[in-house]
Write an enzyme that holds these catalytic residues in place. Structure first.
Site, PDB file in Angstrom:
ATOM      1  N   HIS A   1       0.849  -1.183   0.000  1.00  0.00           N
ATOM      2  CA  HIS A   1       0.000   0.000   0.000  1.00  0.00           C
ATOM      3  C   HIS A   1       0.885   1.232   0.000  1.00  0.00           C
ATOM      4  CE1 HIS A   1      -3.086   2.802   1.031  1.00  0.00           C
ATOM      5  NE2 HIS A   1      -3.996   1.858   1.050  1.00  0.00           N
TER       6      HIS A   1
ATOM      7  N   LYS B   1       2.989   3.421  14.301  1.00  0.00           N
ATOM      8  CA  LYS B   1       4.376   2.996  14.538  1.00  0.00           C
ATOM      9  C   LYS B   1       4.513   1.925  15.623  1.00  0.00           C
ATOM     10  CE  LYS B   1       6.397   6.099  11.860  1.00  0.00           C
ATOM     11  NZ  LYS B   1       6.679   5.675  10.502  1.00  0.00           N
TER      12      LYS B   1
ATOM     13  N   TYR C   1       7.023   8.416   7.253  1.00  0.00           N
ATOM     14  CA  TYR C   1       5.742   7.711   7.326  1.00  0.00           C
ATOM     15  C   TYR C   1       5.941   6.201   7.239  1.00  0.00           C
ATOM     16  CZ  TYR C   1       0.718   7.145   6.122  1.00  0.00           C
ATOM     17  OH  TYR C   1      -0.607   6.808   6.095  1.00  0.00           O
TER      18      TYR C   1
HETATM   19  P1  RFL Z   1       0.718  -5.835  23.000  1.00  0.00           P
HETATM   20  O1  RFL Z   1       0.346  -6.181  21.619  1.00  0.00           O
HETATM   21  O2  RFL Z   1      -0.188  -4.984  23.810  1.00  0.00           O
HETATM   22  O3  RFL Z   1       0.965  -7.205  23.782  1.00  0.00           O
HETATM   23  C1  RFL Z   1       1.210  -7.203  25.175  1.00  0.00           C
HETATM   24  C2  RFL Z   1       0.745  -8.536  25.698  1.00  0.00           C
HETATM   25  O4  RFL Z   1       1.049  -8.608  27.093  1.00  0.00           O
HETATM   26  C3  RFL Z   1      -0.050  -9.194  27.785  1.00  0.00           C
HETATM   27  N1  RFL Z   1       0.047  -8.789  29.206  1.00  0.00           N
HETATM   28  C4  RFL Z   1       0.538  -9.588  30.154  1.00  0.00           C
HETATM   29  N2  RFL Z   1       1.008 -10.852  30.110  1.00  0.00           N
HETATM   30  C5  RFL Z   1       1.462 -11.415  31.281  1.00  0.00           C
HETATM   31  N3  RFL Z   1       1.430 -10.743  32.489  1.00  0.00           N
HETATM   32  C6  RFL Z   1       0.960  -9.468  32.551  1.00  0.00           C
HETATM   33  N4  RFL Z   1       0.949  -8.816  33.727  1.00  0.00           N
HETATM   34  C7  RFL Z   1       0.493  -8.843  31.368  1.00  0.00           C
HETATM   35  N5  RFL Z   1      -0.030  -7.614  31.075  1.00  0.00           N
HETATM   36  C8  RFL Z   1      -0.282  -7.606  29.756  1.00  0.00           C
HETATM   37  C9  RFL Z   1      -1.262  -8.654  27.046  1.00  0.00           C
HETATM   38  O5  RFL Z   1      -2.414  -9.473  27.266  1.00  0.00           O
HETATM   39  C10 RFL Z   1      -0.762  -8.713  25.604  1.00  0.00           C
HETATM   40  O6  RFL Z   1      -1.066  -9.957  25.004  1.00  0.00           O
HETATM   41  O7  RFL Z   1       2.176  -5.126  23.059  1.00  0.00           O
HETATM   42  P2  RFL Z   1       3.432  -5.205  22.082  1.00  0.00           P
HETATM   43  O8  RFL Z   1       3.822  -6.620  21.821  1.00  0.00           O
HETATM   44  O9  RFL Z   1       4.407  -4.288  22.679  1.00  0.00           O
HETATM   45  O10 RFL Z   1       2.908  -4.640  20.679  1.00  0.00           O
HETATM   46  C11 RFL Z   1       2.520  -3.302  20.577  1.00  0.00           C
HETATM   47  C12 RFL Z   1       1.406  -3.155  19.556  1.00  0.00           C
HETATM   48  O11 RFL Z   1       0.355  -4.070  19.881  1.00  0.00           O
HETATM   49  C13 RFL Z   1       0.857  -1.727  19.507  1.00  0.00           C
HETATM   50  O12 RFL Z   1       1.909  -0.807  19.588  1.00  0.00           O
HETATM   51  C14 RFL Z   1       0.089  -1.447  18.197  1.00  0.00           C
HETATM   52  O13 RFL Z   1      -1.090  -2.199  18.134  1.00  0.00           O
HETATM   53  C15 RFL Z   1      -0.222   0.035  18.068  1.00  0.00           C
HETATM   54  N6  RFL Z   1      -1.090   0.295  16.904  1.00  0.00           N
HETATM   55  C16 RFL Z   1      -0.556   0.305  15.639  1.00  0.00           C
HETATM   56  N7  RFL Z   1       0.769   0.073  15.449  1.00  0.00           N
HETATM   57  C17 RFL Z   1       1.281   0.023  14.180  1.00  0.00           C
HETATM   58  O14 RFL Z   1       2.507  -0.207  14.031  1.00  0.00           O
HETATM   59  N8  RFL Z   1       0.485   0.201  13.072  1.00  0.00           N
HETATM   60  C18 RFL Z   1      -0.853   0.445  13.187  1.00  0.00           C
HETATM   61  O15 RFL Z   1      -1.547   0.564  12.167  1.00  0.00           O
HETATM   62  C19 RFL Z   1      -1.423   0.519  14.514  1.00  0.00           C
HETATM   63  N9  RFL Z   1      -2.755   0.719  14.700  1.00  0.00           N
HETATM   64  C20 RFL Z   1      -2.461   0.496  17.106  1.00  0.00           C
HETATM   65  C21 RFL Z   1      -3.277   0.699  15.963  1.00  0.00           C
HETATM   66  C22 RFL Z   1      -3.033   0.483  18.381  1.00  0.00           C
HETATM   67  C23 RFL Z   1      -4.385   0.695  18.539  1.00  0.00           C
HETATM   68  N10 RFL Z   1      -4.922   0.705  19.852  1.00  0.00           N
HETATM   69  C24 RFL Z   1      -5.845  -0.261  20.292  1.00  0.00           C
HETATM   70  C25 RFL Z   1      -4.247   1.504  20.844  1.00  0.00           C
HETATM   71  C26 RFL Z   1      -4.634   0.896  16.126  1.00  0.00           C
HETATM   72  C27 RFL Z   1      -5.214   0.918  17.417  1.00  0.00           C
HETATM   73  C28 RFL Z   1      -6.687   1.178  17.558  1.00  0.00           C
END
Ligand code: RFL
Length: 396
Positions: free
Chosen positions: A83, A308, A393
């Site tokens: 994309h 990001k 970006y």
């Molecule tokens: P995650 O994916 O939140 O995973 C963390 C995991 O830890 C677990 N956990 C625990 N496990 C054991 N003991 C505990 N005490 C714990 N506490 C929590 C959780 O259940 C979970 O499974 O973190 P990680 O791996 O650092 O990854 C980060 C990403 O998930 C996040 O930055 C992105 O989703 C942000 N984000 C986007 N990032 C992009 O690069 N491109 C995007 O297009 C994008 N769109 C988004 C997004 C985040 C969004 N939200 C919900 C804030 C869109 C949205 C709406």
């Protein structure tokens, strides 16, 4: 080693205990397994929850390279789609940036985060990786010495102590890693003062581009996920609850802000998921505290304005896996010593661009509003500005 190593009732061990099965934890787990390093992943929620948590979708070119380099890109190759265009719709008209032909000439790859997580989990388990679902880390201790441990609550309510050589907290902003930082650990927090209603709609994309609309009623965004699913964002008042808006109001508001009357209607569908996101940044001053290392959202939370977060998580996980391997296999602690600084360079660069995007996309008091419109106009007309935008970006 694939079986848990029982030291006694309620006590287990692994060289690296990884908290969290998101992109950071699962990339790290996979790369450690490939290096022959003993590790375990402890995940607070259940397998179904992990596999169905829809979030990111836009993967940077660097992320794709990391996944390819380690043979973790099978799903991505099969159904990820390149994309490279975004469209801005403003009070002054609309313009498109073919960003894959600007800057470094790189596109995004659209691949839903939960599918990536499913691929990473399958690869990890397939390689014999240990993972405990429904197991919440409640405390990390002993990190100031060389025998850290994690206290984790198992599904049966039993608390198990995991002894480790190192602990990798990949458990997000509210996890046990952050919760166990020593007193005085410094974090830099910024509330950007803007909230988004994040929506996942069962509707095909309505544009062949990422859509960013600025409107007196607030920002609206459109991002393709799959042929049948589209992510939308609507700026909303702080304090809005996810269920406050009816589906009809959501679509009417999206049509209004995306200026469907001028540019064609949006393809409507059922709203599958809604979340309210307060746009915040929260970066730790260091991603290392003795034997405790933080990666992904646990170390630096970034607002989704520039997509990001998941990309940083993958980048940091690769750096951490390589540093652990250098330390444990070659007795070289230098890469671990440099891990935090290396990641923070990328994190702050992403924060700066994300902040720039937030200021580009949201209305503000009159002086700032004038600057915002000027920034948009510069992006529309200046090739130099467009090249810079494209590089930031897609880059990480
Ligand atoms: P995650 O994916 O939140 O995973 C963390 C995991 O830890 C677990 N956990 C625990 N496990 C054991 N003991 C505990 N005490 C714990 N506490 C929590 C959780 O259940 C979970 O499974 O973190 P990680 O791996 O650092 O990854 C980060 C990403 O998930 C996040 O930055 C992105 O989703 C942000 N984000 C986007 N990032 C992009 O690069 N491109 C995007 O297009 C994008 N769109 C988004 C997004 C985040 C969004 N939200 C919900 C804030 C869109 C949205 C709406």
């Amino acid at each position: 080693m694939t079986d848990s190593q029982h030291i006694g009732k309620g006590r287990e061990s692994a060289d690296i205990v990884i908290l969290g099965a998101g992109p950071a934890g699962l990339v790290l787990g996979n790369l450690l397994l490939r290096s022959g390093i003993d590790c375990v992943v402890l995940e607070r929620t259940g397998r179904d929850h992990v596999l169905n948590r829809a979030r990111a979708g836009f993967l940077a070119a660097h992320t794709v390279r990391v996944l390819r380099r380690h043979g973790l890109d099978e799903g991505l190759r099969r159904s990820g789609r390149e994309h490279g265009v975004c469209e801005f719709r403003t009070e002054d008209g609309r313009f498109r940036l073919d960003y894959q032909r600007l800057g470094n000439g790189e596109p995004h790859t659209v691949y839903p985060q939960h599918e990536l997580v499913a691929d990473l989990l399958a690869a990890y388990v397939g390689a014999g990786g240990r993972i405990h679902f429904d197991t919440e880390a409640v405390e990390v201790g002993g990190a100031d010495g060389d025998r850290p441990w994690v206290a984790a609550r198992e599904p049966d309510g039993r608390t198990v102590r995991w002894d480790a050589r190192y602990v990798a907290a990949c458990d997000g902003r509210h996890g046990a890693g952050r919760g166990s930082l020593p007193e005085g650990a410094v974090r830099h927090h910024r509330d950007h003062g803007v909230s988004w209603l994040g929506l996942l709609a069962e509707a095909p994309p309505s544009l062949d581009a990422v859509g960013y609309a600025t409107h007196p009623r607030g920002f609206a965004g459109h991002m393709a996920r799959t042929a049948d699913i589209t992510r939308y964002y609507l700026q909303c008042d702080r304090g809005t609850a996810a269920g406050d808006w009816s589906e009809e109001r959501i679509w009417d508001e999206l049509d209004l802000r995306m200026r469907s009357a001028d540019y064609g209607p949006l393809r409507r569908g059922r709203i599958l998921q809604r979340t309210v996101v307060d746009l915040e940044s929260d970066v730790l001053a260091s991603l290392r505290y003795g034997s405790l290392f933080l990666a992904g959202d646990a170390g630096g939370l970034i607002s989704p304005a520039a997509a990001k977060g998941a990309n940083l998580a993958v980048l940091e996980a690769e750096l951490l896996a390589e540093a652990f391997a250098d330390d444990l296999h070659r007795g070289d602690p230098e890469p671990l010593a440099r891990y935090s600084d290396r990641c923070l360079t990328h994190i702050w660069r992403a924060q700066e661009f994300s902040h720039w995007m937030i200021r580009l996309l949201h209305g503000a008091p009159p002086f700032q509003e004038g600057m915002r419109r000027s920034r948009m106009e510069s992006l529309r007309t200046s090739r130099t500005h467009q090249d810079w935008f494209a590089e930031q970006y897609v880059g990480i």
